[in-house]
Motif scaffolding. Sequence first.
Motif, PDB file in Angstrom:
ATOM      1  N   TYR A   9      26.020  27.141  25.591  1.00 42.32           N
ATOM      2  CA  TYR A   9      24.941  26.150  24.912  1.00 42.32           C
ATOM      3  C   TYR A   9      24.200  26.790  24.161  1.00 42.32           C
ATOM      4  CZ  TYR A   9      26.079  21.829  27.353  1.00 42.32           C
ATOM      5  OH  TYR A   9      26.744  20.759  27.816  1.00 42.32           O
ATOM      6  N   ILE A  10      23.903  28.069  24.413  1.00 41.07           N
ATOM      7  CA  ILE A  10      22.864  29.022  23.271  1.00 41.07           C
ATOM      8  C   ILE A  10      23.737  29.348  22.008  1.00 41.07           C
ATOM      9  CG2 ILE A  10      21.946  31.053  23.221  1.00 41.07           C
ATOM     10  CD1 ILE A  10      21.117  31.000  26.204  1.00 41.07           C
ATOM     11  N   LYS A  37      35.084  20.149  -2.235  1.00 46.81           N
ATOM     12  CA  LYS A  37      34.851  19.066  -1.178  1.00 46.81           C
ATOM     13  C   LYS A  37      34.580  19.374  -0.161  1.00 46.81           C
ATOM     14  CE  LYS A  37      38.933  16.305  -3.342  1.00 46.81           C
ATOM     15  NZ  LYS A  37      40.296  15.882  -2.781  1.00 46.81           N
ATOM     16  N   PRO A  38      33.771  18.520   0.684  1.00 42.00           N
ATOM     17  CA  PRO A  38      33.234  18.818   2.039  1.00 42.00           C
ATOM     18  C   PRO A  38      34.027  19.170   3.029  1.00 42.00           C
ATOM     19  CG  PRO A  38      32.052  16.751   1.116  1.00 42.00           C
ATOM     20  CD  PRO A  38      33.173  17.189   0.244  1.00 42.00           C
ATOM     21  N   VAL A  39      33.965  20.058   3.889  1.00 41.95           N
ATOM     22  CA  VAL A  39      34.588  20.482   4.811  1.00 41.95           C
ATOM     23  C   VAL A  39      34.192  20.345   6.090  1.00 41.95           C
ATOM     24  CG1 VAL A  39      36.297  22.544   5.950  1.00 41.95           C
ATOM     25  CG2 VAL A  39      36.131  22.015   3.460  1.00 41.95           C
ATOM     26  N   SER A  40      34.502  20.090   7.090  1.00 41.11           N
ATOM     27  CA  SER A  40      33.934  20.090   8.390  1.00 41.11           C
ATOM     28  C   SER A  40      34.631  20.603   9.600  1.00 41.11           C
ATOM     29  CB  SER A  40      33.526  18.257   8.846  1.00 41.11           C
ATOM     30  OG  SER A  40      34.691  17.663   8.954  1.00 41.11           O
ATOM     31  N   ILE A  41      34.007  21.204  10.445  1.00 39.56           N
ATOM     32  CA  ILE A  41      34.759  22.134  11.496  1.00 39.56           C
ATOM     33  C   ILE A  41      34.090  21.644  13.024  1.00 39.56           C
ATOM     34  CG2 ILE A  41      35.138  24.215  12.512  1.00 39.56           C
ATOM     35  CD1 ILE A  41      34.930  25.525  10.063  1.00 39.56           C
ATOM     36  N   ALA A  42      34.749  21.098  13.726  1.00 31.95           N
ATOM     37  CA  ALA A  42      34.428  20.693  15.189  1.00 31.95           C
ATOM     38  C   ALA A  42      34.839  21.730  16.115  1.00 31.95           C
ATOM     39  CB  ALA A  42      34.955  19.213  15.392  1.00 31.95           C
ATOM     40  N   LEU A  43      33.955  21.843  16.993  1.00 32.88           N
ATOM     41  CA  LEU A  43      34.049  22.873  18.226  1.00 32.88           C
ATOM     42  C   LEU A  43      33.973  22.026  19.360  1.00 32.88           C
ATOM     43  CD1 LEU A  43      32.003  24.617  15.738  1.00 32.88           C
ATOM     44  CD2 LEU A  43      33.098  26.499  16.895  1.00 32.88           C
ATOM     45  N   ALA A  44      34.956  22.078  20.265  1.00 30.88           N
ATOM     46  CA  ALA A  44      34.802  21.367  21.612  1.00 30.88           C
ATOM     47  C   ALA A  44      35.264  22.207  22.832  1.00 30.88           C
ATOM     48  CB  ALA A  44      35.763  20.412  21.347  1.00 30.88           C
ATOM     49  N   VAL A  45      34.146  22.470  23.425  1.00 31.40           N
ATOM     50  CA  VAL A  45      34.289  23.286  24.795  1.00 31.40           C
ATOM     51  C   VAL A  45      34.495  22.244  26.157  1.00 31.40           C
ATOM     52  CG1 VAL A  45      33.130  25.093  26.163  1.00 31.40           C
ATOM     53  CG2 VAL A  45      32.735  25.046  23.515  1.00 31.40           C
ATOM     54  N   THR A  46      35.606  22.702  26.712  1.00 32.20           N
ATOM     55  CA  THR A  46      35.559  21.821  28.153  1.00 32.20           C
ATOM     56  C   THR A  46      34.470  22.186  29.040  1.00 32.20           C
ATOM     57  OG1 THR A  46      38.263  21.862  27.746  1.00 32.20           O
ATOM     58  CG2 THR A  46      37.130  21.692  29.805  1.00 32.20           C
ATOM     59  N   PRO A  74      39.355  23.777  19.700  1.00 33.09           N
ATOM     60  CA  PRO A  74      39.336  23.366  21.170  1.00 33.09           C
ATOM     61  C   PRO A  74      38.831  24.847  21.970  1.00 33.09           C
ATOM     62  CG  PRO A  74      41.403  23.140  20.625  1.00 33.09           C
ATOM     63  CD  PRO A  74      40.737  23.652  19.431  1.00 33.09           C
ATOM     64  N   PHE A  75      38.382  24.646  22.836  1.00 30.83           N
ATOM     65  CA  PHE A  75      37.986  25.918  23.907  1.00 30.83           C
ATOM     66  C   PHE A  75      38.202  25.411  25.343  1.00 30.83           C
ATOM     67  CE2 PHE A  75      35.784  26.814  19.988  1.00 30.83           C
ATOM     68  CZ  PHE A  75      36.126  28.205  19.790  1.00 30.83           C
ATOM     69  N   SER A  76      38.710  26.036  26.053  1.00 29.50           N
ATOM     70  CA  SER A  76      39.295  25.749  27.403  1.00 29.50           C
ATOM     71  C   SER A  76      38.047  25.914  28.430  1.00 29.50           C
ATOM     72  CB  SER A  76      40.739  26.191  27.821  1.00 29.50           C
ATOM     73  OG  SER A  76      40.839  27.656  27.684  1.00 29.50           O
TER      74      SER A  76
END
Length: 252
Positions: A9-10, A37-46, A74-76
Amino acid sequence: MTDAKTLAYINMYAVLGTLENLCELDSQAGELIRTKKPVSIALAVTDGPSATITFKNGRCRMEQGVNDCDVLLPFSSCEKFNGLIDGTVTPIPAKGFSKIGFLLKKFTPLTDLLAKYLKPSEEDLKDDKFFEISTKLMFYVITVALSQIGNNDSIGTFSASQIPDGIIEVSIKNSVSAGIYVKNGHMVTVKQKPDTFRSKMEFCDIRLARDLFDGKVNAVASIGEGKVGMFGLVSMLDNMNRILDRVALYLA
């Protein structure tokens, strides 16, 4: 003791979240990520945090959660995500292979620049402009980390539960401010000066703040010398300072 989930979270909201401020403070950073153009990156942590960072017009903005995005990383586990931050894990996009160029040529150099500011050499800090930007970015990381520890760390959550509802302003005089909003033991950091506060901690200048961040001066002694001002409801600050002690453990 620290735990991987709180650190995730930090790393997500305090460390990567400071990319917003880096692009505002350093023109090199803004030019680095400028795109047509705008670019978006999502980071998802299980079982951990998630966020979407949107890059537009040489600026970037982080929002919590996975929103509509061009690239999905994605991160497991929290441990895997923390590995991204310490450089031991290379993520594989689940979406957005056509944007690999942006990841390699823009996003990665931007995070490398942030790391240079957050872990500077003594030589870097001799430059006054670098010193100022580095210290402001550290201030933002620390104030956001406060809330993440207060909300997720087992010891931090106890201290947060003892803080009365209200706003704590933390500031470096004539420089930067942040508001720590507390309600029912839950903490949220807003990286701007609040309109009002119930208690306040203020460092007398940016040099003192840096010395405190780097552990070169004693915080208690600085308070006694009047270099760190404490105003309002002192019990709020006492409990916040207990959480602050844990920030150093996680950011070490």
